[in-house]
Design an enzyme around this catalytic site. Structure first.
Site, mmCIF file in Angstrom:
data_model
loop_
_atom_site.group_PDB
_atom_site.id
_atom_site.type_symbol
_atom_site.label_atom_id
_atom_site.label_comp_id
_atom_site.label_asym_id
_atom_site.label_seq_id
_atom_site.Cartn_x
_atom_site.Cartn_y
_atom_site.Cartn_z
ATOM 1 N N SER A 168 0.796 -1.230 0.000
ATOM 2 C CA SER A 168 0.000 0.000 0.000
ATOM 3 C C SER A 168 0.826 1.276 0.000
ATOM 4 C CB SER A 168 -0.952 0.007 1.203
ATOM 5 O OG SER A 168 -2.015 -0.893 0.995
ATOM 6 N N GLU A 220 -4.968 -7.800 -5.533
ATOM 7 C CA GLU A 220 -4.061 -8.780 -6.142
ATOM 8 C C GLU A 220 -2.605 -8.341 -6.071
ATOM 9 O OE1 GLU A 220 -6.792 -7.629 -7.545
ATOM 10 O OE2 GLU A 220 -8.118 -9.388 -7.653
ATOM 11 N N THR A 250 2.119 3.241 5.279
ATOM 12 C CA THR A 250 2.570 1.868 5.483
ATOM 13 C C THR A 250 1.981 0.938 4.432
ATOM 14 O OG1 THR A 250 0.723 1.358 6.956
ATOM 15 C CG2 THR A 250 2.717 2.277 7.958
#
EC number: 3.5.2.6
Length: 286
Positions: free
Chosen positions: A66, A164, A231
Site C-alpha cells: 500500500s 491482487e 505503510t
C-alpha cells in the site's frame, strides 16, 4: 574507599548503554534480518539535497504494497495541477466495486466520495477500494507506471489492482520498487516542480494524518519530532513504510523500509521496523 571506586566503575560501565540504547542503524538492520529470517531493504535520504545517508539492499526489489498509494495520489494531484482533475469531483460507485478492506468507502455507497476524499481514505486509512477508484482516473496500473516514467522513475512499477498486487511472490517483479527509487520519487513529488506547492502541501498533509501507522515508527517517535508516513502489508511477510522524519517538528529526511520473505507475525514485523526507526532517531546526528 574501595567500595566507592567499584561503584563508580560499575556506574561508568553502564553509561554507554544509557547514552546509546539502540545499535547503529546498519547493525540494527542486520539484527532484524537475522530475527526475521527475511530480507530488509532500507534507505535514509536527506530531503533537501537527496544525499543518501544510510542504505541497505537499497537497489533490490521489494513489494510496494500500500505504499504505492502515496505515489498514486501524487499522480492524481499532478492531474489536478494540469487542470485535468478536481479534488472536489464526486465519484459514485457500486457494491461490486468494493474490495477487501475498505473502511471508509464502504460507508459512502449511497452518496459517493470526492477525489480528495478518496485520496485521504487511501493514504490515511489505506482504503483499498478508494485506491482502485483513483487508479481508474489515472489509467490503471499501466497509467500510474507511465506517470512514474515521466517523472524519471524507471524502476517502480504497478501491474495489478488492489488486492491482487499484494501477492508478493518471491522473485516476482510485478508491483515492486526499490527503497532507493521510492525515496527518490517521493522526494521529487514533495520538493521539485513535479507538483505545485499547494499539491505538495496536500500530499504531505495526507501522510501526516495517517491513522494506521501507530505500531511502526510512530511508536518510538520522541516528543517534538515530525512524521508523515504511509505503510503497507502483503502476503509472505511483506511489510513496509515510507516516511518523512525529523526533530523540531521539521521534515528533514526520507526513510523507506521494506521487509519481504519472512515467516514473522505482523506484530514481529512491526516491532522490527520500529526498532530500525528507533536506531535512526537515536543516532540522528551520526
Amino acid at each position: 574507599m574501595r567500595y566507592i571506586r567499584l561503584c563508580i566503575i560499575s556506574l561508568l560501565a553502564t553509561l554507554p548503554l544509557a547514552v546509546h540504547a539502540s545499535p547503529q542503524p546498519l547493525e540494527q538492520i542486520k539484527q532484524s534480518e537475522s530475527q526475521l529470517s527475511g530480507s530488509v531493504g532500507m534507505i535514509e535520504m536527506d530531503l533537501a539535497s537527496g544525499r543518501t545517508l544510510t542504505a541497505w539492499r537499497a537497489d533490490e526489489r521489494f513489494p510496494m504494497m500500500s505504499t504505492f498509494k502515496v505515489v498514486l495520489c501524487g499522480a492524481v494531484l499532478a492531474r489536478v495541477d494540469a487542470g485535468d482533475e478536481q479534488l472536489e469531483r464526486k465519484i459514485h460507485y457500486r457494491q461490486q466495486d468494493l474490495v477487501d478492506y475498505s473502511p471508509v468507502s464502504e460507508k459512502h455507497l449511497a452518496d459517493g466520495m470526492t477525489v480528495g476524499e478518496l485520496c485521504a481514505a487511501a493514504i490515511t486509512m489505506s482504503d483499498n477500494s478508494a485506491a482502485n477508484l483513483l487508479l481508474a482516473t489515472v489509467g490503471g496500473p499501466a497509467g500510474l507506471t507511465a506517470f512514474l516514467r515521466q517523472i524519471g522513475d524507471n524502476v517502480t512499477r504497478l501491474d495489478r489492482w488492489e488486492t491482487e498486487l499484494n501477492e508478493a511472490l518471491p522473485g516476482d517483479a510485478r508491483d515492486t520498487t526499490t527503497p532507493a527509487s521510492m525515496a527518490a520519487t517521493l522526494r521529487k513529488l514533495l520538493t521539485s516542480q513535479r507538483l505545485s506547492a499547494r499539491s505538495q502541501r496536500q500530499l504531505l498533509q495526507w501522510m501526516v494524518d495517517d491513522r494506521v501507522a501507530g505500531p511502526l515508527i510512530r511508536s518510538v517517535l520522541p516528543a517534538g519530532w515530525f512524521i508523515a508516513d504511509k505503510t503497507g502489508a502483503a502476503e509472505r511477510g511483506a511489510r513496509g513504510i515510507v516516511a518523512l522524519l525529523g526533530p523540531n517538528n521539521k521534515a528533514e529526511r526520507i526513510v523507506v523500509i521494506y521487509l519481504r520473505d519472512t515467516p514473522a507475525s505482523m506484530a514481529e514485523r512491526n516491532q522490527q521496523i520500529a526498532g530500525i526507526g528507533a536506531a535512526l532517531i537515536e543516532h540522528w546526528q551520526r
